[in-house]
Enzyme design. Structure first.
Site, PDB file in Angstrom:
ATOM      1  N   GLU A 178       0.749  -1.130   0.088  1.00 56.40           N
ATOM      2  CA  GLU A 178      -0.009  -0.095  -0.092  1.00 56.40           C
ATOM      3  C   GLU A 178       0.844   1.424   0.038  1.00 56.40           C
ATOM      4  O   GLU A 178       0.921   2.119   1.051  1.00 56.40           O
ATOM      5  CB  GLU A 178      -0.843  -0.173   1.141  1.00 56.40           C
ATOM      6  CG  GLU A 178      -1.897  -1.286   1.084  1.00 56.40           C
ATOM      7  CD  GLU A 178      -3.051  -1.380   2.290  1.00 56.40           C
ATOM      8  OE1 GLU A 178      -3.127  -0.304   2.987  1.00 56.40           O
ATOM      9  OE2 GLU A 178      -3.673  -2.314   2.299  1.00 56.40           O
ATOM     10  N   PRO A 198       0.948   4.496   6.884  1.00 54.56           N
ATOM     11  CA  PRO A 198       0.482   5.465   8.059  1.00 54.56           C
ATOM     12  C   PRO A 198      -0.123   4.798   9.067  1.00 54.56           C
ATOM     13  O   PRO A 198      -0.126   5.034  10.283  1.00 54.56           O
ATOM     14  CB  PRO A 198      -0.815   6.284   7.401  1.00 54.56           C
ATOM     15  CG  PRO A 198      -1.047   5.772   5.993  1.00 54.56           C
ATOM     16  CD  PRO A 198       0.161   5.013   5.496  1.00 54.56           C
ATOM     17  N   GLU A 491      -6.554  -6.932  -2.736  1.00 55.19           N
ATOM     18  CA  GLU A 491      -6.267  -5.616  -2.484  1.00 55.19           C
ATOM     19  C   GLU A 491      -4.739  -5.469  -2.873  1.00 55.19           C
ATOM     20  O   GLU A 491      -4.393  -5.501  -4.302  1.00 55.19           O
ATOM     21  CB  GLU A 491      -6.584  -4.974  -0.988  1.00 55.19           C
ATOM     22  CG  GLU A 491      -6.156  -3.682  -0.847  1.00 55.19           C
ATOM     23  CD  GLU A 491      -6.514  -3.202   0.595  1.00 55.19           C
ATOM     24  OE1 GLU A 491      -7.267  -2.282   0.885  1.00 55.19           O
ATOM     25  OE2 GLU A 491      -5.836  -4.030   1.399  1.00 55.19           O
ATOM     26  N   GLU A 497      -9.893   3.021   0.382  1.00 55.18           N
ATOM     27  CA  GLU A 497     -10.101   3.358   1.708  1.00 55.18           C
ATOM     28  C   GLU A 497      -8.877   4.368   2.002  1.00 55.18           C
ATOM     29  O   GLU A 497      -9.083   5.173   3.121  1.00 55.18           O
ATOM     30  CB  GLU A 497      -9.666   2.156   2.423  1.00 55.18           C
ATOM     31  CG  GLU A 497      -8.174   1.645   2.210  1.00 55.18           C
ATOM     32  CD  GLU A 497      -7.987   0.414   3.108  1.00 55.18           C
ATOM     33  OE1 GLU A 497      -9.100  -0.355   3.582  1.00 55.18           O
ATOM     34  OE2 GLU A 497      -6.869  -0.066   3.150  1.00 55.18           O
TER      35      GLU A 497
END
Ligand code: NOJ
Ligand code: CA
Length: 691
Positions: A178, A198, A491, A497
């Site tokens: 991600e 994050p 994903e 998101e």
């Protein structure tokens, strides 16, 4: 879906093999003769090496092959070629679902057997499969006296570049894909740990390695993409940047004891792949990765259903509801689920995902002791699972099960049979899995061999209970959907998101035009498109989606997945004319064509629905507005179609005016050219219905 379709259908197959005397270099050419691979021993050191030529020009220069094992001399030079065997395959197979209903699998194979001339006299082969659109090669180790149980400390596969190519890369994180992609020259890659996720601050990113697929463009305009196919019982391959020698070197993901792979002979590695294309769009049309996988292993596949789905999901990411019940704002209640089912039934959406349905969400993220938190069978008291499933059946809407493991795979493995038996008893045929947080035990990584085997165990157990999988925080796709078509989607990228909660502004407008030529080459993406309330100021004034509404529609065609979410809250679709596109758009395809595109800039894709005559087109652009001229010459001759065009309005802009959507109709045929203006961060979605 008939049983026949589940099987590979050999339309015609030609196989021949011929043995050669050992006189390196060996050479093998693709069926059309344009791509060639030479395999040879390096002078002096006698190390196995290869070179790739496209139209007689070197595109991958001399690249060595080798391994470092624990407690053994490294396997590098001192080799001889024992024999080289060539064979040839021409076949067409039919996937259970996919971008194209028929896939040509045409390649020339060269398998070279190497043996050490002294010492341990270890043996291995390297098999090269050369297609018109790229190649794959893998190491094959037979059982042998001096190589039995092996601990691989390093696989040193080189990919030597012929220039400082433009590169679209993301850091070689061992835990999560991600990340945003960067576009730099190869020599400017700077993949250090500063871009940690994050929410998952502990992810491990070694210095100067990238994840695959990584895509490049040479100054001569040739496109290259590096990845792997058929990853089983091995670690994910990242690519280390060797700037001094202008080459990638494979870097396998590690484990708690710093070994990379533990394995016994006989074994083979995954295929190391290189796509080669003269047009960026050809990278997307390629079937190289799935072709390098084995045929379907599942006999009965009627229960595997491509579909659109909605979810009790976005509301949690927006903070309207929560996964956990204790907040007093529980999302997964029987009542909400029934409302969502009514919404699905009214909008041609066949599935509903319900997250936060099971107990444990009070203690899932940010806790060290996450082992045993979820049991995957106990609903919260305000969620009547059986009743929701029953109501869904009555309305023609299937419930998608949710298994968030909180990265405690040992807990999940203990529960697998119980969890999937529950699905089967309820007639549930799909599950979304999740792996948020660092893996327990510590220092196992999401992308290491141990987890690769875990994901596979989940997939195979799910198949036994007739359940298909959509994995989040997955291992990357390497085309195993051909063999295990119950692996529907994943994903494995910064999905929608991030727009709900990332503190770095979310996914920028160039994200998806880059994803289409990088992550998407690996396989289907559960991006979760279809956010209509682009700014959602009511919930998160500091976050937003960085596209226009028209682009959100275009994503149903551009970003391939056999399961596509209508991700927004049902109330945000009410009275929205753009919703008609989501109702109409297909999810399984007869054929797909990339009409145009450039990496990171824009991409335009047309797909014909499987078993039908309708076509759908999606085009998206980055932060730059652009005019495209759509040519409909892919349509069959002599037929007219009603095109319904969902375009950016004249004042549309991803930030200033994202909702400016203009819907129009026009009759088109294969001679039509249609100019379309895409706004900054915009797009266009078109449905074509035969007249
Ligand atoms: C992360 C997944 O990507 C997201 O879709 C899901 O809602 C949460 N984890 C909770 O499982
Ligand atoms: Ca995620």
């Amino acid at each position: 879906m008939t049983r026949n379709l589940a099987f590979v259908i050999l339309i015609f197959g030609l196989g021949f093999a011929c043995q050669r005397s050992a006189a390196p270099p060996e050479m093998v050419k693709s069926p059309n003769g344009q791509l060639a691979v030479e395999v040879f021993l390096t002078p002096g050191t006698q190390q196995a090496a290869y070179r790739v030529l496209f139209r007689n020009e070197v595109v991958i220069d001399t690249s060595r092959l080798g391994f470092v094992f624990q407690d053994q001399a490294k396997l590098a030079g001192g080799l001889k070629v024992e024999q080289a065997i060539q064979s040839s395959i021409r076949e067409t197979w039919e996937p259970v679902w996919g971008e194209d209903a028929q896939v040509a699998n045409n390649y020339e194979e060269l398998k070279v057997d190497f043996k050490e001339t002294m010492g341990l006299e270890r043996q291995f082969s390297v098999a090269f499969r050369v297609y018109d659109d790229g190649l794959g090669f893998r190491y094959e180790f037979p059982a042998q006296p001096n190589l039995d149980s092996v601990i691989i400390l390093d696989e040193n596969t080189e990919f030597s570049l012929t220039g400082d190519h433009q590169t679209w890369w993301q850091p070689g994180d061992w835990d999560i894909y991600e990340h945003l992609y960067n576009a730099t020259r190869f020599s400017e890659i700077d993949a250090i740990s500063k871009r940690n996720h994050p929410n998952l601050a502990q992810t491990y990113i070694p210095e100067n390695a990238v994840n695959t697929p990584v895509t490049m463009k040479t100054d001569a305009g040739l496109y290259l993409s590096f990845h792997e196919a058929a990853l089983y019982n091995y670690s994910d391959m990242t690519l280390k940047v060797d700037k001094d020698h202008l080459r990638w070197v494979s870097e396998l993901v590690g484990s708690p004891d710093s070994s990379k792979v533990k394995i016994r002979t006989p074994f083979h590695t995954p295929w190391r792949t290189i796509q080669v294309a003269e047009r960026a769009g050809d990278l997307i049309e390629s079937h190289l990765i799935v072709n390098l996988n084995e045929p379907n292993k599942l006999e009965n596949t009627e229960w595997i259903k491509p579909m659109k789905y909605a979810g009790i999901w976005w509301s949690m990411h927006l903070g309207q509801y929560t996964w956990e019940m204790s907040s007093g704002r529980h999302g997964a209640t029987t009542e909400h689920a029934k409302n969502y089912i009514d919404f699905c039934a009214a909008n041609n959406i066949k599935g509903l995902l319900v997250e936060g349905w099971n107990t444990g969400w009070e203690h899932w993220i940010g806790f060290e002791d996450r082992e045993g938190v979820f049991d995957f069978v106990t609903p919260y008291p305000d969620y009547d699972l059986a009743e929701v499933v029953r109501y869904g059946k009555e309305k023609g809407v299937a419930i998608i099960m949710h298994h968030e493991t909180s990265s405690a795979p040992r807990t999940y493995e203990k529960q697998l049979d119980t969890a999937f038996a529950l699905c089967q008893s309820l007639g549930i045929h799909a599950v979304k899995t999740g792996y948020v947080g660092p893996i327990i035990p510590k220092n196992e990584y999401h992308h290491g061999q141990w987890m690769v085997n875990h994901y596979q165990k989940v997939l195979e157990t799910a198949a036994r209970y007739q359940v298909a999988v959509d994995a989040h925080e997955p291992i990357k796709d390497t085309g195993i959907r051909r063999t295990w078509p119950n692996f529907l989607s994943r994903e494995g990228l910064r999905g929608q998101e991030f727009n709900a909660w990332a503190n770095d502004g979310g996914n920028p407008p160039n994200h998806l035009p880059t994803i289409a030529f990088t992550r998407m080459l690996a396989g289907p993406i559960d991006y979760t498109p279809g956010i209509f309330d682009i700014k959602f100021d009511q919930y998160k004034p500091d976050n937003q989606v960085n596209t226009t509404l028209a682009q959100q529609l275009a994503l149903y065609v551009v970003i391939y997945s056999p399961v596509q979410m209508a991700a927004d809250l049902p109330e945000n679709y009410a009275n929205q004319p753009g919703m008609q596109f989501i109702r109409d758009v297909a999810v399984d395809w007869q054929q797909s064509k990339v009409l145009d595109g450039e990496i990171g800039d824009f991409v335009t894709i047309a797909r014909q629905e499987k078993g039908g005559d309708r076509w759908f087109i999606g085009s998206i652009t980055n932060e730059n507005p652009r005019k495209i001229d759509l040519a409909f010459d892919f349509l069959p001759a002599g037929r007219k179609y009603l095109a319904r065009i969902y375009a950016d309005g004249p004042n549309a802009h991803w930030d200033n005016n994202p909702l400016d959507l203009v819907i129009s109709e026009q009759v088109v045929d294969r001679s039509t050219t249609m100019p379309v203006q895409l706004a900054a961060g915009g797009g266009v979605a078109i449905s074509l219905t035969p007249q």
